[in-house]
Design a protein around this motif. Sequence first.
Motif, PDB file in Angstrom:
ATOM      1  N   HIS A  99      32.213  15.198  -6.564  1.00 46.85           N
ATOM      2  CA  HIS A  99      32.774  14.190  -7.237  1.00 46.85           C
ATOM      3  C   HIS A  99      32.202  12.900  -8.105  1.00 46.85           C
ATOM      4  O   HIS A  99      32.023  11.769  -7.960  1.00 46.85           O
ATOM      5  N   HIS A 101      29.685   9.552 -11.220  1.00 49.00           N
ATOM      6  CA  HIS A 101      29.651   9.126 -12.559  1.00 49.00           C
ATOM      7  C   HIS A 101      28.328   8.994 -13.384  1.00 49.00           C
ATOM      8  O   HIS A 101      28.140   7.772 -12.419  1.00 49.00           O
ATOM      9  N   HIS A 254      40.711  12.432 -13.581  1.00 47.75           N
ATOM     10  CA  HIS A 254      41.186  11.362 -11.870  1.00 47.75           C
ATOM     11  C   HIS A 254      42.670  11.823 -12.186  1.00 47.75           C
ATOM     12  O   HIS A 254      42.986  11.578 -13.193  1.00 47.75           O
ATOM     13  N   HIS A 293      40.488  12.112  -6.700  1.00 51.36           N
ATOM     14  CA  HIS A 293      41.542  10.725  -5.540  1.00 51.36           C
ATOM     15  C   HIS A 293      42.503  12.064  -4.787  1.00 51.36           C
ATOM     16  O   HIS A 293      42.422  11.990  -3.490  1.00 51.36           O
ATOM     17  N   ASP A 344      31.988  10.311  -5.644  1.00 49.86           N
ATOM     18  CA  ASP A 344      32.952   8.796  -6.733  1.00 49.86           C
ATOM     19  C   ASP A 344      31.962   7.863  -7.124  1.00 49.86           C
ATOM     20  O   ASP A 344      31.879   6.378  -7.719  1.00 49.86           O
TER      21      ASP A 344
HETATM   22 ZN    ZN Z   1      35.330   8.918 -10.942  1.00 50.48          ZN
END
Ligand code: ZN
Length: 456
Positions: A99, A101, A254, A293, A344
């Motif tokens: 995970h 971005h 998420h 998460h 993340d």
């Molecule tokens: Zn994220």
Amino acid sequence: MTQHSSLSASDDGATRAAIYRASLLYFIGDPALDPAALQWHEDGALHVRDGRIVDVGSASEVLARVTSDGDGGVSAVAAAPAIHDWRGRIVMPGFIDTHLHFPQTEMIGSPAPGLLPWLEHYTFPTERAFEDSAHAQTIADVFIDELLRNGTTTAMVYCSVHPQSVDALFEVCAARDLRMIAGKVMMDRHCPPWLSDTAERGAQESEALIARWHNKQRLAYAITPRFAPTSTSAQLAVAGALAKQYPDTYIQSHVAENRDEVAWVKELFPTARSYLNVYDQVGLLRERAMYGHCIYLDDDDRARMAETGAAAAVCPTSNLFLGSGLFDFEKAQRSGMPITLATDVGGGTSFSMLATMNEAYKVARMGGYYLDATRMFYLSTLGAARALHLEGQVGSLAVGNEADFIVVDRHATPLLSRRTDRCTSVDETLFALAMLGDDRAIAATFSHGRCVHRRD
Ligand code: ZN
Ligand code: GUN
């Protein structure tokens, strides 16, 4: 057979055969269930041909098999494999980051008092720039360089809402022959108008991207509704419909990251039993689904993840940085839900899976749980491959896997060297690497048999 000791093996290409002699580490099962799942060869050898692992084991066995076969099973006229002597280093599978971005690469480490203001003040304005394909291409290159420098060979990546950002990332991955998963963010409310799609447009663009990229080379598509607050019920429903229509695509979103976010979801979806249930109601919980998460889940949610095969991406550097909360490893373990580790970025503060393990260990300790190093390395390699249904392809050095591996230098820094010199077990050495290591410990990264990063 030719002997080389340098790491400059990129000259081999993916078609020539090569043997890498080093200490080898990989898993053939979950070490929490089977202590024999960890495979360690102090003096090992990895035989790679045509981008795949064709033999692995102790150096004496692997080298003897090459000699007795002539070339390890290739035709008698094929060239003998070059032997790279990396004794003193550790070869292990490339890390899998489940995970992160890519548009947030340049805004990593941006301060804010919590998730929602961070999204509003930094994230959305930063993601706007990915409307421009040239900018997206530049950052895609930087992002992939950073992953490879940190030894991550497979990642599950959020692009921006713009389809051209997905094209930019996949083009870079295709050119470098990487195994990657990515998708266009879908979001049609509670975001600036210049970042909003609609339920219909988001679905059309996602479907076009699936047709263009899913299962091309080693690439796969992830249907990517950002999170429940930025999608209308109509958009979540079309995301669920796409997930049903294309069952071998991935899903990423998420869930239950932050207390304010959880309260907001309760207001927006008053009839849902829980935040996770919002996704469940539209068919977004299934195998190949990865939820970032998972901090504020309850036992029913955890049971539902275990039942459906949806996995958690545990993001400790992000959860600490944004003050989101502490993932409950104990309850997750008891529920049987699949878990993985993830950076993340850019909520997370490092691209390094070693730095991520470091924080995961401390978060677990804060919850009274002992997350041993062996398990953290499993979760970042074979454990993640299993959660993503990629076992047999990546995440291991077992024969048949794609040759996506890293060369780890436990002498990379003076302190790491001194510390690991005193280690008396593999687990202790791995623990020291997780506590003291980062990109400096990754001497080289190989993908599909090719050297794609070398630290000089
Ligand atoms: Zn994220
Ligand atoms: N929730 C929705 N979007 C995001 C994001 O970009 N980062 C994190 N950490 N949480 C999110």
